[in-house]
Design an enzyme around this catalytic site. Structure first.
Site, PDB file in Angstrom:
ATOM      1  N   CYS A 196       0.816  -1.222   0.000  1.00 16.12           N
ATOM      2  CA  CYS A 196       0.000   0.000   0.000  1.00 16.12           C
ATOM      3  C   CYS A 196       0.842   1.261   0.000  1.00 16.12           C
ATOM      4  CB  CYS A 196      -0.871   0.067   1.247  1.00 16.12           C
ATOM      5  SG  CYS A 196      -2.017  -1.272   1.353  1.00 16.12           S
ATOM      6  N   ARG A 244     -12.397   0.043  -6.472  1.00 11.43           N
ATOM      7  CA  ARG A 244     -11.960  -0.026  -5.079  1.00 11.43           C
ATOM      8  C   ARG A 244     -11.306   1.288  -4.667  1.00 11.43           C
ATOM      9  NH1 ARG A 244      -7.992  -1.883  -1.198  1.00 11.43           N
ATOM     10  NH2 ARG A 244      -9.137  -3.172   0.265  1.00 11.43           N
TER      11      ARG A 244
END
Ligand code: XMP
Length: 503
Positions: A318, A417
């Protein structure tokens, strides 16, 4: 001595797993007596608090089957070309029967011994069913085993299968619906290795192999639904077409739907959640997210969430916190959201940032009921994708963030998303593409994780997750912040080199 959890998270600074230790308690029980039974959602219980992430380099049917066999669950990702592709993966898990080979390699009576030898060399099978179509679903005509062909000289490999097979009249078969234990007794009594299963029309529906049956008895904690099928989850995005996907997934018996979004507190998610809850007589369980604050969690629980997924920017791949400037240290996020969600009776899944077994135990100690893992499982045999050799001679598999350009370019759901418009020429990646080293099979790795967590619980002095949560909240399990130096001390240090094998 030490701090209570409330003292540890005093609200002044965001902490994560690495910032603290749990202090040891008192051991008066054996490690294997530690019970890790937990809740995934309000209604679904699991024997192991382990969930594989809905990422296209982590969870398809093979991963989901292995996770469920070991007491956890897999969430099938949604980054496929079509909804049907995702539904097929769910169905493969639902149709999986321990010991039953649902798609056995078959052969036609008019194929040659040479064809059979090729199958044998490729798959190593010792018994192959013969059907009129050469596929499962065709009429069963016989079975050809190694014994029938092994002593036939190569000169005769052009002979037809129908001339060497054991014909159906002489074959032991069982009818669809046979239990595993009955099948096992039959195989033992008849001294056979393979038992073809046929339906009333005489068509082959599956095959049972004695060697698989022996293995099948090694999974005492598997996650089953009410009718004895393995449990499985599927991810959906918050886009309009997701309603269609939900209908299709519910129709094939998906156990839990995960609404997959990097920022869960959105109008789109709340409307979708309410729609699912009102649309189905018996709604599937829904895990909503992701969230990191109490306010976000409240919105989703008010809208009907049965589980809450916590984590924003803490995953290994991430870069959300770097790029969006938004997120929260995972330890604080799990603690704060779990404290609130518990008061509403909703379990929390701590998602991302699990680097090793101890991180799982820490996440559970902060109030999570399960952990979700991407990177930790991405290098296993059951993760999608092929291994390749890295430059230093290490076997690797690809692992990519669902917000990476790579994943967003592959299909559309990854865009959703991260609230990216498919047609927008300007994309903002929120993840990277990476590699993971080979971790072997889930069948070895997950039992290792489970035993590792049990050891952690034993050191803390708690025999189950319920007691851990209670004793953390009442202050009898203590924590301690640790300095950067203490963190270094906690890892391996001062060595020339060391053997990295762990299990
Ligand atoms: P681990 O640490 O287990 O994390 O590898 C897996 C979790 O990370 C999230 N995820 C992403 N987060 N950008 C992000 O900011 C991404 O591209 C990305 N892909 C996955 C997700 O919650 C997953 O379960």
């Amino acid at each position: 001595d030490g701090q209570t959890i409330h003292e540890l998270f005093d609200g002044k600074i965001g902490l994560t797993y690495n910032d603290f230790n749990i202090l040891p308690g008192y051991i008066d029980f054996a490690v294997h007596s530690v019970d890790l039974t937990t809740h995934l959602t309000r209604r679904i219980k699991l024997k192991a608090p382990l969930v594989s992430s809905p990422m296209d380099t982590v969870t398809e049917s093979e991963m989901a089957i292995a996770m469920a066999l070991h007491g956890g669950i897999g969430i099938i990702h949604s980054n496929f070309a079509t909804v049907q592709d995702q539904v097929n993966e769910v169905q493969k898990v639902k149709r999986y029967k321990q010991g039953f080979i649902s798609r056995p390699q078959c052969i036609k009576p008019t194929d040659t011994i040479r064809d059979l030898m090729r199958i044998k060399a490729q798959f190593g099978f010792t018994g192959t069913p013969v059907t009129d179509t050469g596929n499962v679903g065709g009429k069963l005509l016989g079975l050809v085993t190694s014994r029938d062909v092994d002593f036939i000289s190569e000169k005769r490999w052009g002979d037809l299968i129908k001339d060497v097979m054991v014909p159906i009249e002489k074959l032991i078969t069982a009818e669809e619906g046979t239990t595993l234990s009955h099948a096992y007794e039959t195989l033992e009594k008849e001294k056979k290795g393979k038992l073809p299963i046929v339906n009333k029309k005489g068509e082959l529906t599956s095959l049972i192999a004695r060697t698989d049956l022996k293995k099948a008895r090694d999974f005492p904690h598997s996650s089953y639904d009410e009718v004895g099928q393995l449990r499985v989850g599927a991810a959906i995005s918050t886009r309009e077409t997701s309603r269609e996907a939900v209908r299709a997934l519910v129709a094939v018996g998906v156990d839990v739907i995960v609404i997959d979004s990097s920022q869960g507190a959105s109008l789109y998610q709340i409307e979708l959640l309410k729609w699912i809850k009102s649309e189905f007589k018996e709604s599937p369980q829904i895990i909503a997210g992701n969230v990191v604050t109490v306010a976000q969690a409240k919105m989703l629980i008010d809208a009907g969430a049965d589980g809450i997924r916590v984590g924003m920017g803490s995953g290994s791949i991430c870069i959300t916190q770097e790029i969006m400037a938004v997120g929260r240290a995972q330890g604080t996020a799990v603690y704060q959201v779990s404290k609130y969600a518990r008061s509403r009776g909703v379990p929390v899944i701590a998602d991302g940032g699990i680097r090793d077994v101890g991180y799982i135990t820490k996440a559970l100690s902060l109030g999570a009921s399960c952990v979700m893992m991407g990177g930790l499982l991405a290098g296993t045999t059951e993760a999608p994708g092929e291994y390749f050799w890295g430059p230093s001679g290490v076997r690797l598999k690809k692992y990519r963030g669902m917000g990476s350009l790579d994943a967003m370019e592959a299909h559309t759901s990854s865009n959703d998303r991260y609230f990216q418009n498919e047609s927008d020429a300007i994309k903002v990646a929120q993840g990277v593409t990476a590699t993971m080293r080979d971790r072997g099979s889930i069948h070895k790795y997950v039992p290792y994780l489970v035993r590792g967590i049990q050891h952690g619980f034993q050191d803390i002095g708690v025999k189950d997750l319920f007691t851990l949560h209670a004793n953390v909240l009442n202050g009898s399990v203590k924590f301690e912040r640790r300095s950067p130096n203490a963190q270094l001390e906690g890892g391996v240090h001062s060595l020339h080199s060391y053997d990295k094998r762990l299990f």
